[in-house]
Design a protein around this motif. Sequence first.
Motif, mmCIF file in Angstrom:
data_model
loop_
_atom_site.group_PDB
_atom_site.id
_atom_site.type_symbol
_atom_site.label_atom_id
_atom_site.label_comp_id
_atom_site.label_asym_id
_atom_site.label_seq_id
_atom_site.Cartn_x
_atom_site.Cartn_y
_atom_site.Cartn_z
ATOM 1 N N ILE A 100 0.727 -1.195 0.053
ATOM 2 C CA ILE A 100 0.148 -0.144 -0.002
ATOM 3 C C ILE A 100 0.823 1.195 0.130
ATOM 4 C CG2 ILE A 100 -1.670 1.224 1.252
ATOM 5 C CD1 ILE A 100 -2.659 -1.532 2.195
ATOM 6 N N THR A 101 0.781 2.262 -1.025
ATOM 7 C CA THR A 101 1.555 3.259 -1.148
ATOM 8 C C THR A 101 0.710 4.488 -0.881
ATOM 9 O OG1 THR A 101 1.445 2.991 -3.659
ATOM 10 C CG2 THR A 101 3.053 1.961 -2.536
ATOM 11 N N TRP A 105 0.422 9.003 -1.446
ATOM 12 C CA TRP A 105 0.217 10.006 -2.555
ATOM 13 C C TRP A 105 1.437 11.123 -2.634
ATOM 14 C CZ3 TRP A 105 0.393 14.473 -0.069
ATOM 15 C CH2 TRP A 105 0.011 14.484 1.185
ATOM 16 N N LYS A 124 -1.933 -1.340 -4.019
ATOM 17 C CA LYS A 124 -2.868 -0.415 -3.923
ATOM 18 C C LYS A 124 -2.376 0.681 -3.857
ATOM 19 C CE LYS A 124 -5.317 1.455 -0.856
ATOM 20 N NZ LYS A 124 -5.104 2.780 -1.404
ATOM 21 N N PRO A 125 -2.464 1.709 -4.611
ATOM 22 C CA PRO A 125 -1.812 3.067 -4.499
ATOM 23 C C PRO A 125 -2.914 3.818 -3.532
ATOM 24 C CG PRO A 125 -2.936 2.827 -6.701
ATOM 25 C CD PRO A 125 -3.025 1.490 -6.165
ATOM 26 N N ALA A 126 -2.353 5.228 -3.239
ATOM 27 C CA ALA A 126 -3.227 5.919 -2.772
ATOM 28 C C ALA A 126 -4.427 6.517 -3.517
ATOM 29 C CB ALA A 126 -2.521 7.271 -2.286
ATOM 30 N N GLY A 182 2.940 5.127 4.884
ATOM 31 C CA GLY A 182 1.847 6.113 4.949
ATOM 32 C C GLY A 182 1.759 6.518 6.546
ATOM 33 N N LEU A 200 -2.868 -1.764 10.294
ATOM 34 C CA LEU A 200 -2.337 -2.809 9.309
ATOM 35 C C LEU A 200 -1.598 -3.897 10.311
ATOM 36 C CD1 LEU A 200 -1.759 -0.862 6.054
ATOM 37 C CD2 LEU A 200 -3.766 -2.170 6.490
HETATM 38 P P1 ADP Z 1 -2.297 10.058 4.592
HETATM 39 O O1 ADP Z 1 -3.036 10.432 6.011
HETATM 40 O O2 ADP Z 1 -0.699 10.887 4.537
HETATM 41 O O3 ADP Z 1 -2.992 10.280 3.623
HETATM 42 P P2 ADP Z 1 -2.643 7.264 4.982
HETATM 43 O O4 ADP Z 1 -1.733 6.268 5.970
HETATM 44 O O5 ADP Z 1 -4.081 7.695 5.383
HETATM 45 O O6 ADP Z 1 -1.765 8.682 4.943
HETATM 46 O O7 ADP Z 1 -2.659 6.697 3.422
HETATM 47 C C1 ADP Z 1 -1.602 5.868 3.218
HETATM 48 C C2 ADP Z 1 -2.048 4.693 2.069
HETATM 49 O O8 ADP Z 1 -2.968 3.926 3.269
HETATM 50 C C3 ADP Z 1 -3.168 5.280 0.933
HETATM 51 O O9 ADP Z 1 -2.932 4.223 0.060
HETATM 52 C C4 ADP Z 1 -4.163 4.743 1.839
HETATM 53 O O10 ADP Z 1 -5.452 4.732 0.851
HETATM 54 C C5 ADP Z 1 -4.183 3.702 2.412
HETATM 55 N N1 ADP Z 1 -5.059 3.497 3.627
HETATM 56 C C6 ADP Z 1 -5.578 4.418 4.546
HETATM 57 N N2 ADP Z 1 -6.285 3.732 5.487
HETATM 58 C C7 ADP Z 1 -6.479 2.471 5.193
HETATM 59 C C8 ADP Z 1 -6.939 1.349 5.784
HETATM 60 N N3 ADP Z 1 -7.717 1.576 6.923
HETATM 61 N N4 ADP Z 1 -6.603 0.396 5.338
HETATM 62 C C9 ADP Z 1 -5.624 -0.017 4.264
HETATM 63 N N5 ADP Z 1 -5.171 1.042 3.660
HETATM 64 C C10 ADP Z 1 -5.368 2.172 4.136
#
Ligand code: ADP
Length: 484
Positions: A150-151, A153, A177-179, A231, A239
């Motif tokens: 998971i990456t 943005w 899965k990207p942002a 992230g 996670l």
């Molecule tokens: P930011 O707050 O910098 O956007 P996030 O941690 O929310 O950072 O997002 C980083 C990545 O994690 C994105 O790809 C986002 O879609 C993913 N993400 C956010 N919430 C979840 C979750 N509950 N489960 C899996 N992936 C997630």
Amino acid sequence: MKSHQDVSKMYINGQWVAAKNQATFPVYNPANGEKIGDVADGDRDDAQKAIHAAQEAFGPWSGRTAYARSKYLYTAYQVMMDRKEHLAQVMTREQGKPLKASRGEIQYGADFLLWYAEEAKRIYGETIPAPRSDQRFIVLRQPVGVVAAITPWNYPMSMITRKVAPALAAGCTIVLKPAEATPLCAVEIFKIFENAGIPGGVVNLVTALNPVPIGEAFTTHPMVRKITFTGSTQVGKILAKKAADQVKRVSLELGGHAPFIVFEDADPVYAAKGAVLVKFLNTGQACISPNRIFVHQSIIEPFIEEFKSRVSKMRAGSGFEDGVSIGPLVNDAAVQKVEGQVTDAVDQGATLICGGRRLTDDNLDKGFFYAPTILGDVTPEMLIYREETFGPVAPIIAFDSEKEVLDMANDTHYGLAAYVYTKSLSRAMRMFEALRFGIVGINDINPTAAAAPFGGIKESGIGREGGREGIAEYLETKLGGFSV
Ligand code: ADP
């Protein structure tokens, strides 16, 4: 009605496919709010399909020679370099960073493909002297299996290659899965993998507006043997907790709260130049961004003077315009978070040296712009002293002694990057050893490269990306004991 041709699809098992339920979601340019595309909105079923494809592909891929896997990565590197300008345009439109910064990120991202094309051939095992004369010990390094990634943005292309390149080099297959803010950048990177001829199922892309069901599929599917995430600390913890149920391997590259320390023996002008460059990099949306700038009492005036003079020359706007160094923040919530931290600091006695407002003139109100901001007299009670800002705000704090500043710098749950400016070699070494951070820049604001291990300690993460360490994250160690 849009036709399916207009929708950017997911890449599963070597095919570009729509979401199972045909859903899509829009993507916007954060600089002007314009819609720039529609992307397949995948869910749990799509993620599971991709995981199965990766599992099918794992045997044949891991069975190829290291030389064969390496060749694909070299080709992907070449394709990425050939498309540099196009990729930079896509990135600036979708993420907002100035074109020059996008070009820099493409090079950085491509470097991982090249570095791991080389490292693929250096996955060495070991023989160990055994305690019995009729015994032999041999250690093998083998790929962990299917990886789910998971990456974020903020670096929407390089964070993908930083995971995919070592995983493939090690012999793993991957589902990524990207942002949701930057799926078009991900689609471009997967086109590179397709055009490099990487076999179907080895690399899979699942795009989705709601990350939760995809995260669920990744962390609960027994075929996934490793989760790699970049992230926020908050999501990283979710996670990691879920992955623990099946004892999946995890690598986490999470938030930071970097101290930037300027000692009395440093040149305040040189230090201020470095501090401005790294603080406003990507408009402050970087996990290695300084979040507390500690300056020795005796040189704080010339430091602030130079810092302010440089900040006042920065221009915010579209990343396509010449001379722009401040791009938009990712969304309105990001602007509100920055506004909240600045208001809280000023209410508690911080001095607003410049900035401190949302930018709305010259059509900037259509995007998510915040003025580059300097806060003086910041104290530990303020939110900004502890919370990651992820925006263009520089909090400055005066200090008197080395011991005092070291204690203040280490007083955080985070432990990613730290920076020190000093001309004293012994002090530089003392600080390098005593700062509880994974990366320390000494008179250096850019201690990152594909060849170097990047990562944090404490709540900034687990594991390293880049360097020799980066490929080890995708390898298991197997011991063979032989009686002869
Ligand atoms: P930011 O707050 O910098 O956007 P996030 O941690 O929310 O950072 O997002 C980083 C990545 O994690 C994105 O790809 C986002 O879609 C993913 N993400 C956010 N919430 C979840 C979750 N509950 N489960 C899996 N992936 C997630």
